[in-house]
Design an enzyme around this catalytic site. Sequence first.
Site, PDB file in Angstrom:
ATOM      1  N   CYS A  72      23.587  34.243  41.841  1.00  0.00           N
ATOM      2  CA  CYS A  72      24.432  33.243  42.471  1.00  0.00           C
ATOM      3  C   CYS A  72      24.307  33.331  43.999  1.00  0.00           C
ATOM      4  O   CYS A  72      23.312  32.894  44.569  1.00  0.00           O
ATOM      5  CB  CYS A  72      25.870  33.372  41.982  1.00  0.00           C
ATOM      6  SG  CYS A  72      26.909  31.932  42.325  1.00  0.00           S
ATOM      7  N   HIS A 175      25.426  33.255  36.258  1.00  0.00           N
ATOM      8  CA  HIS A 175      25.870  34.651  36.223  1.00  0.00           C
ATOM      9  C   HIS A 175      25.474  35.293  34.897  1.00  0.00           C
ATOM     10  O   HIS A 175      26.216  35.223  33.914  1.00  0.00           O
ATOM     11  CB  HIS A 175      27.389  34.729  36.409  1.00  0.00           C
ATOM     12  CG  HIS A 175      27.838  34.559  37.821  1.00  0.00           C
ATOM     13  ND1 HIS A 175      28.186  35.613  38.632  1.00  0.00           N
ATOM     14  CD2 HIS A 175      27.965  33.444  38.581  1.00  0.00           C
ATOM     15  CE1 HIS A 175      28.528  35.168  39.834  1.00  0.00           C
ATOM     16  NE2 HIS A 175      28.400  33.851  39.827  1.00  0.00           N
ATOM     17  N   GLU A 177      25.475  38.353  34.060  1.00  0.00           N
ATOM     18  CA  GLU A 177      26.339  39.471  33.660  1.00  0.00           C
ATOM     19  C   GLU A 177      27.476  39.017  32.748  1.00  0.00           C
ATOM     20  O   GLU A 177      28.047  39.831  32.017  1.00  0.00           O
ATOM     21  CB  GLU A 177      26.884  40.202  34.895  1.00  0.00           C
ATOM     22  CG  GLU A 177      27.926  39.446  35.700  1.00  0.00           C
ATOM     23  CD  GLU A 177      27.343  38.499  36.739  1.00  0.00           C
ATOM     24  OE1 GLU A 177      28.067  38.183  37.707  1.00  0.00           O
ATOM     25  OE2 GLU A 177      26.189  38.065  36.583  1.00  0.00           O
TER      26      GLU A 177
END
Length: 209
Positions: A72, A175, A177
């Site tokens: 990001c 993202h 994660e």
Amino acid sequence: MAGGRVLRLTPERPHHNTDLDGLVICGGTDIHPSLYDEITKINYVYDRDRDALEVHWLKRAEEQDWPVLGICRGAQLLNVLRGGNLHMDIRQAFEEADYPTHLLANIFFRKTMHIVSGTLLHRLWGKRTSRVNSLHSQSINRLGRGLVVGARERNGIIQAVEDARKPFVLGVQFHPEYLIYRKSVRRLFASLVAEARGEERERSLSPAD
């Protein structure tokens, strides 16, 4: 999960004298617009100390040829550091980009990205389209030196960039994660760790079986 050992870098604990094997620049506040010749947003709180820290480490990663993953904000900073710039508001720059921003949308909303064939992301993902999350209001505009687009949305928003001349220099606008339950995402982090260990390069230099 991928076997890497994490060292957290902060302005208070920059660890400037530490040697790393790879670098991850994560999401967060917007990059200060002066880094790409734009004016600041009114009433927005920037973090100049974090900007300076991450610029230092990205420059060092490039000098030392470390694998880099930008997430990001990290993808945007990778682009800016190479002379590129950003769209400061995707809703004004692109049609059909007014994505929901409430808490449940941040958790559950997904949009489709189209992955460019032959790119690092394509090799890792193993497919040409994927649904990803949307937690950003800015995006990459003009590409920085040596970077190519790895994925876009249909409306044109860039979702991934990479340096095809390097084994692993990748920036993703989404993202990963928060998508760790997917095998393709876990391969992304596993490949970063393997490259940091030198395993990917050793395999590429090994004679074929």
